[in-house]
Design an enzyme around this catalytic site. Structure first.
Site, short mmCIF file in Angstrom:
data_model
loop_
_atom_site.label_atom_id
_atom_site.label_comp_id
_atom_site.label_asym_id
_atom_site.label_seq_id
_atom_site.Cartn_x
_atom_site.Cartn_y
_atom_site.Cartn_z
N GLU A 134 -6.82 1.74 -2.60
CA GLU A 134 -5.88 0.67 -2.88
C GLU A 134 -6.30 -0.02 -4.17
OE1 GLU A 134 -6.05 -2.10 0.33
OE2 GLU A 134 -8.06 -2.82 -0.17
N ASN A 152 -6.65 -3.89 -5.70
CA ASN A 152 -6.61 -5.33 -5.47
C ASN A 152 -6.25 -6.02 -6.78
OD1 ASN A 152 -7.37 -5.75 -2.65
ND2 ASN A 152 -9.29 -4.79 -3.24
N ASN A 198 -14.41 -3.63 8.66
CA ASN A 198 -13.76 -3.28 7.40
C ASN A 198 -13.91 -4.35 6.33
OD1 ASN A 198 -12.51 -0.72 8.30
ND2 ASN A 198 -11.38 -2.07 9.68
N PHE A 243 -21.60 -9.39 15.36
CA PHE A 243 -21.15 -10.12 14.18
C PHE A 243 -20.00 -11.08 14.50
CE2 PHE A 243 -22.97 -6.11 12.71
CZ PHE A 243 -23.89 -6.55 11.80
N GLU A 268 -2.61 7.13 7.73
CA GLU A 268 -3.08 8.25 6.93
C GLU A 268 -4.35 8.82 7.54
OE1 GLU A 268 -3.43 6.31 3.16
OE2 GLU A 268 -5.41 5.48 3.60
N LYS A 276 0.81 -1.22 0.00
CA LYS A 276 0.00 0.00 0.00
C LYS A 276 0.85 1.27 0.00
CE LYS A 276 -4.10 -2.04 2.18
NZ LYS A 276 -3.59 -3.41 2.36
N GLU A 278 -9.90 0.74 -5.84
CA GLU A 278 -10.85 1.18 -4.82
C GLU A 278 -10.62 2.64 -4.45
OE1 GLU A 278 -10.80 -1.53 -1.55
OE2 GLU A 278 -11.48 -3.22 -2.78
#
Length: 662
Positions: free
Chosen positions: A227, A229, A166, A306, A128, A44, A206
């Site tokens: 990013e 993928n 996420n 979850f 960031e 990244k 993305e």
């Protein structure tokens, strides 16, 4: 084996440059991008610099590796909170923590480092600025390089903003948020990035997009590169549905062209007509039609944050296009697609991602794309009601609650396209609770308020309980004008509700003080699968019920419209009178115990016997499905004993620690 190519799917091997390189060294095609592109975009930190140099919008932050916890604190202070710590390698939501203050940063650094090392073998982190309330928008590309010329097709965007930990839960294509100017500019920047790394095969770029739609159609909304993928995404089916292009086939064709030394235009969709159509389009992407929605069905418990659930699938039946079309009045414009890797008996373990399947619905744009979106949502609601899963906890109740048309804020926001990445935190501030579910949201003093849902539950449980001797209401009545039943909803000692069914097709339910009369109802039993499913029409409102368990003592376990599983005891008037004489047994006191909320492995114990711990203090860490979960003390007290050790596997509700008596 004699294979000419290896397809890595979308697991971690698909983004492993060394694996790609070794496959090619064997003279076998790696069905994916070249190793240099995987390396460049898989890191990244490097990918962000390449994107910036290529003219792609990037998020402000530190361009380098976070050295340690103190370095993270210093950088966070310079950037300004909130910040986000992210694993430099990999994806899938692993190794990511949002930090709003120093305490978050300290804890986030430790957890993200551990998750990154565990998931990717690389514990490097970047930091960031955290863009608050954005939409997560991504663009699918297919590219090929020939004679140093990279040609890129950019597909319509996918909206992937509804996430937990996420990781995406709901995706759709296209997005209601983007206007044509923004879509065109994001497509252009996606093409720039793909060309900058000499990309080949399918990939996904993305972005984060500011969440407000501009008033001017030609105004470009603020967006930032997130990013890339370098693989096929889990959610690729929705792109295939709106473009009618098989992305996996194109990956095979691009690799085949490279392997056999032919020009990619000769065997792939990278043809001049389609490239021209993309560039001449007002939208700047491959032409698309209709609306597609994907729901990720996970083995997890939405009622408990979850948390993952493990075990064998004791029943499993997938919904079909024919079922959903029938439920929607014979609508032939909708399609159901289901991509899964499980079947009846499959064991869901703690070692892998908890995804059971990808449920996709598509609606053709007969009137407009906006109306197609609503149809696609409604089709998903019906498909979820038809989905039969038992043996593990799963998230279909949560998905249904978000998508089903209702008066609550989550449903309204989703149908209006107001779906920033903070969607779950905004609309489920206290978590997803039983009060969100049908019938549970109408309980007062442990007694369900009388409603059509409660009636559907009652009539279905009565028929389920009598299945050995009756297949219809007329069988139950046996020629009598009416018949009474008493229903204990929620268990043996549940407060009873009286149900009376009449030969003329009407019914009545009474909770002692209130009466609800049903003028007309109809029951249809679906026998197409192995699970007993009933369609109950209560004055033209459809309820779909599923039976999960039936015992000889007159109890059934079932749910209505993806709601909670209720245990209902169905009794005759005589049985009801006898049940009233039974005493309620005492409940087990667990106030001095800390129980494991999930199955997993203990990776750290932060306290010792005799320690005085405060409420909210970390006591141990459990790893489940490569996620680190910190268990915090529910109270202030002294630790009397520790029942587990580091490395030990634990089950749900297994005792971890015990407090001394107060």
């Amino acid at each position: 084996s004699g294979a000419q190519g290896v397809a890595p799917g979308y697991g971690f091997l698909s983004e492993n440059a060394e694996f790609s390189r070794r496959v090619n060294e064997m003279g076998v095609a790696f069905i994916g991008p070249p190793a240099p592109a995987i390396e460049a975009m898989g890191d990244k930190i490097t990918s962000k610099q390449i994107a910036k140099d290529a003219g792609v919008n990037v998020i402000p932050g530190f361009q380098g590796v976070v050295n340690d916890e103190e370095h993270a604190l210093k950088l966070a202070s310079e950037i300004g909170y909130p910040v986000i710590l992210k694993a430099a390698s990999g994806g899938g939501g692993k190794g990511i923590r949002v930090c709003y203050d120093e305490a978050d940063t300290r804890e986030g650094f430790v957890l993200s480092t551990a998750e990154a090392a565990q998931s990717f073998g690389d514990d490097r982190l970047l930091i960031e600025r955290f863009v608050e309330n954005p939409h997560h928008i991504e663009f699918q590309i297919v590219a090929a390089t020939n004679n140093d010329l990279t040609e890129v097709l950019v597909f319509p965007e996918r909206e992937c903003s509804i996430q937990r930990r996420n990781q995406k839960i709901l995706e759709e294509s296209p997005s209601l948020l983007l206007n044509s100017a923004t879509r065109r500019e994001m497509s252009r920047q996606s093409e720039l990035l793909a060309k900058a790394v000499g990309y080949e095969s399918a990939g996904t770029i993305e972005f984060l997009v500011e969440g407000k739609t501009p008033t001017l159609e030609d105004a470009v909304q603020p967006f930032f590169f997130l990013e890339m993928n370098t693989r096929l995404q889990v959610e690729h089916p929705i792109t295939e549905m709106v473009t009618s292009i098989d992305l996996v086939e194109q990956m095979l064709r691009v690799s085949s062209a490279s392997y056999f030394g032919t020009h990619p235009r000769e065997s792939t969709i990278l043809s001049k007509p389609l490239l021209t159509a993309m560039r001449e389009s007002v939208e700047g992407v491959v032409p698309f039609k209709g609306w597609a929605l994907e729901a990720r069905v996970y083995a997890e418990d939405p009622l408990h944050n979850f948390l993952p659930s493990t075990g064998p699938l004791l029943s499993y039946e997938e919904p079909t296009t024919a079922q959903v079309s029938r439920d929607m009045g014979g609508d032939s414009s909708v399609t159901v697609r289901l991509d899964s890797g499980v079947c009846l008996g499959t064991n869901i373990t703690m070692f892998y991602d908890p995804m059971i399947s990808k449920l996709v619905t598509y609606a053709d744009a007969i009137d407009s794309n906006e109306s197609a979106r609503i149809k696609s949502i409604d089709a998903m609601v019906h498909a979820l009601r038809r989905y039969v899963i038992s043996g593990v906890q799963h998230n279909t109740s949560f998905l249904h609650h978000v998508l089903n048309k209702g008066d609550h804020s989550a449903s309204k926001a989703f149908r209006e396209g107001q779906t920033p990445t903070s969607f779950i935190e905004t609309h489920y501030k206290d978590g997803f609770r039983e009060s969100c579910l049908p019938i549970f949201n109408e309980i007062e003093n442990n007694v369900p308020l009388l409603s059509k849902e409660v009636f559907a539950l009652g009539i279905a449980s009565t028929l389920y309980a009598c299945m050995d001797s009756a297949a219809s209401i007329s069988d139950i009545l046996q020629g009598k004008p009416s018949k009474d039943f008493f229903l204990a909803i929620g268990g043996f000692f549940g407060t009873p509700i009286k149900l009376t069914v009449f030969a003329n097709g009407s019914a009545r339910i009474v909770d002692g003080t209130t009466t609800l009369s049903i003028d007309r109802f109809d029951v249809k039993i679906d026998t197409t699968g192995n699970t007993a499913i009933m369609e109950i029409f209560v004055e033209d409102t459809l309820f779909v019920t599923q039976l999960f368990e039936r015992t000889h003592d007159g109890s059934v376990k079932m749910h209505v419209n993806c709601g909670a599983i209720f245990e209902v005891f169905v009794r005759s008037p005589d049985e009801h009178d006898k049940a009233l004489l039974m005493k309620i047994p005492p409940t087990v006191d667990t106030s001095l115990l800390i129980l494991s909320p999930m199955p997993g492995k203990v990776v750290d114990i932060a306290v010792e016997v005799g320690d005085l711990v405060e409420r909210g203090q970390d006591v141990c860490t459990i790893e489940a499905m490569k996620m680190q979960n910190i268990i915090k003390s529910p109270k202030r007290g002294v630790i009397e004993r520790i029942d587990v050790e580091v490395g030990a596997p634990v089950k749900v509700d297994e005792v971890l620690l015990c407090f001394e008596e107060d």
